[in-house]
Design a protein around this motif. Structure first.
Motif, short mmCIF file in Angstrom:
data_model
loop_
_atom_site.label_atom_id
_atom_site.label_comp_id
_atom_site.label_asym_id
_atom_site.label_seq_id
_atom_site.Cartn_x
_atom_site.Cartn_y
_atom_site.Cartn_z
N THR A 273 -3.66 -16.72 16.06
CA THR A 273 -4.02 -17.46 15.22
C THR A 273 -3.95 -17.32 13.37
N PHE A 274 -4.77 -17.02 13.29
CA PHE A 274 -5.89 -16.82 11.88
C PHE A 274 -5.29 -15.59 11.52
N VAL A 275 -4.52 -14.74 11.90
CA VAL A 275 -3.66 -13.57 11.23
C VAL A 275 -1.61 -14.52 11.04
N GLY A 276 -1.71 -15.47 11.69
CA GLY A 276 -0.97 -15.78 11.05
C GLY A 276 -1.33 -17.44 10.49
N ASN A 277 -2.17 -17.58 9.88
CA ASN A 277 -2.90 -18.77 9.17
C ASN A 277 -2.66 -18.11 7.78
N SER A 278 -3.99 -17.08 7.70
CA SER A 278 -3.66 -16.31 6.46
C SER A 278 -2.68 -15.12 5.57
N GLY A 279 -1.51 -15.21 6.59
CA GLY A 279 0.09 -14.83 5.86
C GLY A 279 0.69 -15.74 5.61
N GLY A 280 0.70 -16.92 6.42
CA GLY A 280 0.99 -18.17 5.90
C GLY A 280 0.89 -18.56 4.36
N GLY B 30 3.84 -3.89 6.13
CA GLY B 30 3.10 -4.88 5.38
C GLY B 30 2.11 -4.68 4.06
N ASP B 31 2.74 -2.85 3.60
CA ASP B 31 1.96 -2.49 3.03
C ASP B 31 2.98 -2.45 1.34
N GLY B 32 4.43 -2.79 1.99
CA GLY B 32 5.39 -2.56 1.06
C GLY B 32 5.50 -3.72 0.85
N SER B 33 5.28 -4.73 1.19
CA SER B 33 4.88 -6.48 1.07
C SER B 33 4.46 -7.06 0.10
N GLU B 34 3.30 -5.97 0.99
CA GLU B 34 2.02 -5.81 -0.17
C GLU B 34 2.14 -6.17 -1.99
N GLU B 35 2.65 -4.79 -2.03
CA GLU B 35 2.90 -4.09 -3.10
C GLU B 35 4.16 -5.71 -3.73
N GLU C 154 1.79 -9.11 -4.02
CA GLU C 154 1.01 -9.83 -4.42
C GLU C 154 0.06 -10.04 -6.67
N ASP C 155 1.34 -9.92 -7.29
CA ASP C 155 1.22 -9.99 -8.22
C ASP C 155 2.54 -11.17 -8.61
N MET C 156 2.89 -12.06 -8.23
CA MET C 156 2.96 -12.99 -8.37
C MET C 156 2.44 -14.00 -8.06
N PRO C 157 3.07 -15.69 -9.21
CA PRO C 157 1.76 -16.24 -9.32
C PRO C 157 1.43 -17.40 -8.47
N ASN C 158 -0.13 -17.50 -8.26
CA ASN C 158 -0.35 -17.97 -7.41
C ASN C 158 -0.97 -17.18 -5.58
N ILE C 159 -0.87 -16.02 -5.99
CA ILE C 159 -0.92 -14.71 -4.20
C ILE C 159 -1.94 -14.61 -5.56
N GLY C 160 -2.43 -13.77 -5.59
CA GLY C 160 -3.94 -12.86 -5.56
C GLY C 160 -3.89 -11.35 -4.33
N HIS C 161 -4.13 -10.46 -5.10
CA HIS C 161 -4.73 -9.21 -4.09
C HIS C 161 -5.34 -10.18 -3.29
N GLN C 162 -6.78 -11.43 -3.98
CA GLN C 162 -7.59 -11.51 -2.87
C GLN C 162 -7.05 -11.53 -1.09
N ILE C 163 -6.18 -12.79 -1.59
CA ILE C 163 -5.08 -13.73 -0.09
C ILE C 163 -4.87 -12.45 0.42
N HIS D 135 -5.37 -9.40 0.78
CA HIS D 135 -6.19 -8.65 1.33
C HIS D 135 -6.82 -9.11 2.40
N GLU D 136 -7.42 -10.20 2.63
CA GLU D 136 -7.73 -10.91 3.34
C GLU D 136 -6.84 -11.23 4.93
N HIS D 137 -5.47 -11.16 4.51
CA HIS D 137 -4.50 -11.19 5.63
C HIS D 137 -3.94 -9.49 6.14
N GLU D 138 -4.62 -8.60 5.09
CA GLU D 138 -4.26 -7.15 5.30
C GLU D 138 -5.62 -6.70 6.40
N GLU D 139 -6.64 -7.05 6.25
CA GLU D 139 -7.83 -7.04 7.43
C GLU D 139 -7.67 -7.68 8.42
N LEU D 140 -7.37 -8.71 8.68
CA LEU D 140 -7.04 -9.51 9.72
C LEU D 140 -6.28 -9.13 10.37
#
Length: 166
Positions: free
Chosen positions: A130-137, A58-63, A66-75, A77-82
């Motif tokens: 189900t929440f993790v899957g949705n937030s990842g999607g 997950g961390d490598g994927s995040e890197e 997260e800087d791609m257009p329309n993604i951002g760190h916040q979304i 991070h929320e997925h990571e927390e769940l």
């Protein structure tokens, strides 16, 4: 293959494994069939192994995203927390699954209680999954985000050449 690719390969099984495991465990409990229950328990152990792999990639994927257009760190991070909450729940469910198998085999007096604890953890795991899957999607599928503004044109305001001639 990079971490994002590996993450996509392994991240679905903790979610689907939880759902199937819960259904099979409930069927085994209703039917009072230890073989069916044990199948559900084993699915939770496998789901926990895949949760570990998902967390490891997950961390490598995040890197990478997260800087791609329309993604951002916040979304992300929320997925990571769940996902962290799900991993902990699946590790606990896995532990109690193994304990359930052991107490069933040994005909221990606490076998039913341990099975009930496993069932409750499995239910919680499935809900969180189900929440993790949705937030990842939502990370790459912006169309499923709640705050998406419908960009489709209003069909009533579009006139055609035939409409203008009348």
């Amino acid at each position: 293959m990079n971490d994002a690719h590996w993450h996509l390969v392994v991240n679905h099984f903790p979610i689907i494994g939880s759902m199937f495991g819960l259904g099979i465990l409930i069927a085994g409990l209703v039917l009072k069939n230890n073989t069916v229950k044990n199948t559900g328990y084993i699915l939770f152990v496998i789901a926990a192994i895949f949760a570990f792999a998902s967390m490891a990639t997950g961390d490598g994927s995040e890197e990478l995203v997260e800087d791609m257009p329309n993604i951002g760190h916040q979304i992300v991070h929320e997925h990571e927390e769940l996902a962290e909450k799900l991993a902990i729940l699946l590790y606990a469910t896995s532990f109690f699954s193994v304990l359930s198998i052991y107490t069933d085999v040994k005909k221990h007096k606490y076998a039913k209680a341990v099975s009930l604890i496993t069932l409750l953890l499995a239910l919680a795991s499935t809900v969180i999954a189900t929440f993790v899957g949705n937030s990842g999607g939502e990370i790459r599928h912006t169309e499923i985000r709640e705050n998406v503004i419908n960009a489709a044109p209003n069909m009533e305001s579009i006139t055609t050449d035939n409409d203008k001639e009348e």
